[in-house]
Design an enzyme around this catalytic site. Structure first.
Site, PDB file in Angstrom:
ATOM      1  N   ILE A 166       0.774  -1.147   0.100  1.00  0.00           N
ATOM      2  CA  ILE A 166      -0.127  -0.022  -0.112  1.00  0.00           C
ATOM      3  C   ILE A 166       0.818   1.286   0.094  1.00  0.00           C
ATOM      4  CG2 ILE A 166      -1.508   1.297   1.473  1.00  0.00           C
ATOM      5  CD1 ILE A 166      -2.755  -1.260   2.312  1.00  0.00           C
ATOM      6  N   CYS A 167       0.715   2.118  -0.831  1.00  0.00           N
ATOM      7  CA  CYS A 167       1.387   3.372  -0.932  1.00  0.00           C
ATOM      8  C   CYS A 167       1.144   4.236   0.267  1.00  0.00           C
ATOM      9  CB  CYS A 167       1.008   4.174  -2.206  1.00  0.00           C
ATOM     10  SG  CYS A 167       1.903   5.886  -2.194  1.00  0.00           S
ATOM     11  N   ILE A 168       2.328   4.424   0.929  1.00  0.00           N
ATOM     12  CA  ILE A 168       2.195   5.225   2.254  1.00  0.00           C
ATOM     13  C   ILE A 168       1.716   6.838   1.842  1.00  0.00           C
ATOM     14  CG2 ILE A 168       4.728   6.133   1.990  1.00  0.00           C
ATOM     15  CD1 ILE A 168       4.485   5.553   4.930  1.00  0.00           C
TER      16      ILE A 168
ATOM     17  N   ALA B 108      -1.830   6.276   1.527  1.00  0.00           N
ATOM     18  CA  ALA B 108      -2.611   5.760   2.591  1.00  0.00           C
ATOM     19  C   ALA B 108      -2.855   6.836   3.694  1.00  0.00           C
ATOM     20  CB  ALA B 108      -1.769   4.715   3.288  1.00  0.00           C
TER      21      ALA B 108
END
Lengths: 104, 133, 130
Positions: free
Chosen positions: C77-79, C82
């Site tokens: 998941i892309c920080i 996110a």
């Protein structure tokens, strides 16, 4: 060096299919998935564009069967010349074509 | 061997988040020593339009970031001429994005190349990886 | 063949997560390798463990978790995406001074570089979105 173009928008809502067909080169493949399969129905007003792509520009057009079935489109209603594939066939298309480009 | 990465932008900014978050990927991609180009077609041409001011809609203007791409070594911004014309736009409506060419005594050169649909199709065909937004 | 799959839309709102999941299953069944699945934009919402869909609906987040466990998939998941949307793992929640995390089993939060690396390392990169 052929490319698989993936289109997921209904041609009646967005210009995505038109844009894709305007950039696909001879020998490329276009796969219609999700709402894009609506354009694959025989008698729809985008039939001429698809036929031009297939017969005039040597582009192969595919439609994802599970998306047709989900939307109540019987496979015999699919425009002649469009090949129906399942998810395994989708994977095979990504193998057969060296590149993939999604038209979102 | 470096791969050719294209960032394909077909949506206008502000209406959806794609333009902004596409740019965020591009800035990270610059660190990877790959060949990076950006393509703007269809409504995506509005991403690099001049004079953006989203203040009154309550958003941040991220368009100045495109001017910094040259500092990241990203110097190929392809814009489709037909997409501009269909929208009543021309190259004059775009930001004059430039880069400094270190191989040419840091001469300022345009990053934006307005090209035809046929040329765009050829450039797309040359890519190894295309991220679409 | 080695794949990186990018998922750009949240579950339920758009079909892209379903399509990506079906594609991933079909690719694995054919013996292909999935190097990474990268979730971006609202796609990060595929990684919450707090979704409770109706019993007669599919449970997309759980299906991703289960597929990851079965095949050892790397679900990233892309920080940045996110953080905007409130997807947190325990360490990120702590770093931000928040009192809860919500990431589902099998997912991890990391940077956009993971997407680029996927594109470099894989034979094919397929994007699913809106």
């Amino acid at each position: 060096m052929a490319m698989l173009h993936i289109v997921n928008k209904s041609p009646f809502e967005r210009n995505t299919l038109k844009s894709c067909l305007g950039h696909a080169l001879a020998g490329d493949s276009v796969l219609l998935i999700e709402d894009a399969v609506i354009g694959a129905v025989s008698g729809s007003s985008v039939v001429a564009e698809l036929q031009q792509a297939i017969n005039g520009n040597s582009i192969s057009i595919y439609a994802l069967g599970p998306d047709l079935t989900a939307r109540g489109v019987k496979l015999e209603r699919v425009l002649e010349g469009i090949q129906v594939v399942d998810y395994a066939g989708f994977v095979d298309l990504t193998v057969a074509n060296e590149k993939t480009q999604s038209w979102l | 061997m470096a791969k050719k990465f294209m960032y394909l932008n077909r949506k206008a900014p502000y209406g959806t988040v794609y333009a902004l978050e596409s740019l965020e990927v591009v800035l990270i991609a610059a660190a990877f020593e790959q060949e990076v180009s950006l393509a703007f077609l269809d409504d995506g041409v509005y991403q690099i339009a001049k004079g953006q001011n989203p203040k009154a809609v309550g958003m941040k203007n991220f368009s100045p970031t495109y001017n910094a791409l040259g500092d990241y070594g990203i110097t190929k911004l392809y814009v489709e001429r037909e997409s501009l014309a269909e929208r009543g736009l021309s190259e004059e409506d775009l930001m004059p994005i430039v880069y400094e060419d270190e191989d040419d005594d840091y001469a300022e050169k345009p990053s934006v190349q307005v090209i035809s649909r046929a040329e765009m199709a050829q450039i797309m065909a040359e890519q190894d990886v295309t991220f679409s937004f | 063949m080695k794949y990186t799959i990018m998922v750009n839309e949240g579950p339920y709102q758009h079909q892209s997560s379903d399509t990506a999941l079906q594609f991933a299953r079909a690719a694995l069944e054919k013996g292909h390798e999935i190097f990474r699945v990268f979730f971006y934009h609202d796609g990060v919402n595929n990684g919450t463990r707090l979704a409770v869909p109706p019993k007669d609906d599919r449970m997309l987040q759980k299906e991703w978790s289960e597929l990851a466990e079965k095949h050892g998939l790397d679900l990233v998941i892309c920080i940045a995406a996110a953080q905007r949307r409130g997807l947190m793992d325990a360490s990120e929640a702590k770093r931000q001074g928040l009192n809860a995390d919500n990431i589902a089993a099998g997912f991890r939060i990391s940077g956009l570089g993971q997407l680029i690396e996927g594109g470099i390392e894989s034979d094919r990169t397929i994007v699913f979105g809106d």
